[in-house]
Design a protein around this motif. Sequence first.
Motif, PDB file in Angstrom:
ATOM      1  N   SER A 208      -2.337  -6.275   5.257  1.00  0.00           N
ATOM      2  CA  SER A 208      -3.003  -5.521   4.195  1.00  0.00           C
ATOM      3  C   SER A 208      -2.487  -4.090   4.148  1.00  0.00           C
ATOM      4  O   SER A 208      -2.250  -3.458   5.185  1.00  0.00           O
ATOM      5  CB  SER A 208      -4.512  -5.525   4.411  1.00  0.00           C
ATOM      6  OG  SER A 208      -5.150  -4.737   3.421  1.00  0.00           O
TER       7      SER A 208
ATOM      8  N   GLU B 135      -8.600  -5.684  -0.824  1.00  0.00           N
ATOM      9  CA  GLU B 135      -7.425  -6.349  -0.246  1.00  0.00           C
ATOM     10  C   GLU B 135      -7.672  -6.718   1.208  1.00  0.00           C
ATOM     11  O   GLU B 135      -7.346  -7.832   1.647  1.00  0.00           O
ATOM     12  CB  GLU B 135      -6.195  -5.459  -0.362  1.00  0.00           C
ATOM     13  CG  GLU B 135      -4.945  -6.119   0.226  1.00  0.00           C
ATOM     14  CD  GLU B 135      -3.725  -5.214   0.217  1.00  0.00           C
ATOM     15  OE1 GLU B 135      -2.625  -5.719   0.532  1.00  0.00           O
ATOM     16  OE2 GLU B 135      -3.863  -4.015  -0.084  1.00  0.00           O
ATOM     17  N   ASP B 136      -8.234  -5.784   1.996  1.00  0.00           N
ATOM     18  CA  ASP B 136      -8.537  -6.065   3.407  1.00  0.00           C
ATOM     19  C   ASP B 136      -9.387  -7.324   3.539  1.00  0.00           C
ATOM     20  O   ASP B 136      -9.084  -8.229   4.322  1.00  0.00           O
ATOM     21  CB  ASP B 136      -9.308  -4.894   4.032  1.00  0.00           C
ATOM     22  CG  ASP B 136      -8.495  -3.624   4.153  1.00  0.00           C
ATOM     23  OD1 ASP B 136      -7.249  -3.716   4.170  1.00  0.00           O
ATOM     24  OD2 ASP B 136      -9.112  -2.553   4.213  1.00  0.00           O
TER      25      ASP B 136
ATOM     26  N   LYS C  77      -7.660 -10.775   2.388  1.00  0.00           N
ATOM     27  CA  LYS C  77      -6.629 -11.273   3.302  1.00  0.00           C
ATOM     28  C   LYS C  77      -7.223 -11.713   4.637  1.00  0.00           C
ATOM     29  O   LYS C  77      -6.792 -12.719   5.221  1.00  0.00           O
ATOM     30  CB  LYS C  77      -5.560 -10.209   3.506  1.00  0.00           C
ATOM     31  CG  LYS C  77      -4.649 -10.034   2.296  1.00  0.00           C
ATOM     32  CD  LYS C  77      -3.536  -9.038   2.565  1.00  0.00           C
ATOM     33  CE  LYS C  77      -2.527  -9.027   1.423  1.00  0.00           C
ATOM     34  NZ  LYS C  77      -1.448  -8.048   1.642  1.00  0.00           N
TER      35      LYS C  77
ATOM     36  N   ARG D 239      -5.359  -1.585  -0.096  1.00  0.00           N
ATOM     37  CA  ARG D 239      -5.582  -1.239  -1.500  1.00  0.00           C
ATOM     38  C   ARG D 239      -6.947  -1.727  -1.975  1.00  0.00           C
ATOM     39  O   ARG D 239      -7.468  -2.719  -1.485  1.00  0.00           O
ATOM     40  CB  ARG D 239      -4.469  -1.834  -2.360  1.00  0.00           C
ATOM     41  CG  ARG D 239      -3.134  -1.150  -2.165  1.00  0.00           C
ATOM     42  CD  ARG D 239      -2.006  -1.892  -2.825  1.00  0.00           C
ATOM     43  NE  ARG D 239      -1.748  -3.174  -2.170  1.00  0.00           N
ATOM     44  CZ  ARG D 239      -0.661  -3.908  -2.404  1.00  0.00           C
ATOM     45  NH1 ARG D 239       0.246  -3.499  -3.271  1.00  0.00           N
ATOM     46  NH2 ARG D 239      -0.494  -5.056  -1.773  1.00  0.00           N
TER      47      ARG D 239
ATOM     48  N   ASP E 284      -0.200 -12.892  -0.630  1.00  0.00           N
ATOM     49  CA  ASP E 284      -0.097 -11.437  -0.682  1.00  0.00           C
ATOM     50  C   ASP E 284      -0.930 -10.915  -1.845  1.00  0.00           C
ATOM     51  O   ASP E 284      -1.469 -11.680  -2.650  1.00  0.00           O
ATOM     52  CB  ASP E 284       1.364 -11.017  -0.835  1.00  0.00           C
ATOM     53  CG  ASP E 284       1.644  -9.600  -0.330  1.00  0.00           C
ATOM     54  OD1 ASP E 284       0.669  -8.893   0.027  1.00  0.00           O
ATOM     55  OD2 ASP E 284       2.819  -9.207  -0.285  1.00  0.00           O
ATOM     56  N   VAL E 285      -1.030  -9.613  -1.929  1.00  0.00           N
ATOM     57  CA  VAL E 285      -1.710  -8.939  -3.028  1.00  0.00           C
ATOM     58  C   VAL E 285      -0.693  -8.034  -3.707  1.00  0.00           C
ATOM     59  O   VAL E 285       0.032  -7.279  -3.034  1.00  0.00           O
ATOM     60  CB  VAL E 285      -2.921  -8.130  -2.529  1.00  0.00           C
ATOM     61  CG1 VAL E 285      -3.449  -7.209  -3.632  1.00  0.00           C
ATOM     62  CG2 VAL E 285      -4.030  -9.081  -2.073  1.00  0.00           C
TER      63      VAL E 285
END
Length: 382
Positions: A159, A136-137, A140, A162, A206-207
């Motif tokens: 973030s 995720e980091d 994004k 995750r 977004d995630v």
Amino acid sequence: MARRRFIVAQFLDSSNAFVRQVAPAKTRATLRWNAASSAYLTLPDNHAIVPTLVGEDGIRCAVWMVTIDNLVLSRRRLVLGRVGSVTGDDAPFGTVTVPVQDDWQDLANMLGWQVPGAPITGQNASEYARYTGTSEDNAKAAIAANATRLGRPWDVAPSLGRGDPATAPLELRMHELGDKIMPPLINDRLQLTHEYDDTTGRWLVDVREGEVFPRPITPQSGVLGRWSWVHQPPTATRAIVGGRGDGTAREFALVIDTALEAELGVALEIYVDARNAEAGADLAPYGWAELAKHRGKAGLTATLRETSWFRFADGYELGDKVRVQVGALDVEDVISQVDITHDTNGGFDTVPKVGLAIEDPTERLVGFVRHVATAVRGLEKR
């Protein structure tokens, strides 16, 4: 009053200003997890919107699912994006097919520059853009940097860290972002979303981590239609990583999954080309990341049926996790696709699918070609 569902389409100009609303004679929409959703609309060829579709470039379309339940109306946007190649058949009393691809594809097609904050003449300041964090980091950070570079009206949510932090760095050098950021997210069962806000006129990136459906899906539940599964044993236990340098100056590292080797009773080697790593950098993460791709896997694909308690948007969402129990098999996987069909004569039908197995032969061919291309690129001098 009986529950009723149908599709309406709103055609928009390139700035998302309203042009016309249409009730298609037939709609086929495919919602995809971590890929661009799409829709195909069928209209009569004498419809008033047709001259606009063939006479103006940049036309967009929002495809909505409308639900009327006990006189309460609700709607859900399925697809929002540009109109593709419009085709007509059996004129003059025929039909026009209007394809729409969701704006999610803009995420995948955007290039990751090695120095996204510099002009094109400053790209030699660094060989690669490197992002070191969770899936995720990394996704994004890379999207935010390159969306800013392009002036996209996107807001990237902060973030939450995750995903797996033990993967190799994300390295970009004019790569398409989809090829680089999606595999780690998929492995972590995380969903990259790209939603348009009608109020602000901006997109939120977004995630999402899908909810877990509370009931197991079994043949007896009435939900499980057809299914297939496969179990793949591990194919590698150790990786030799080649780093910077050529010939006798080449850097090498070895990583070994000792527990897996002990379990299998054999050493299975693979080679990993990490020539793009910085000189003197730790090469182990590249090896572990590749070994993770070769671990044993159990793959499931299942087609489900909707019921009163398992219904799209009410009971489940794209990307939600479901537990499928078939005989001795007990697997949790994501709802990876939802096929929605509305025909003014035949009614409304929704078919969710679980798992990442690809059944469409064209998609299989594209995936095979990409795999071969990746393998060919790996045949550089080691």
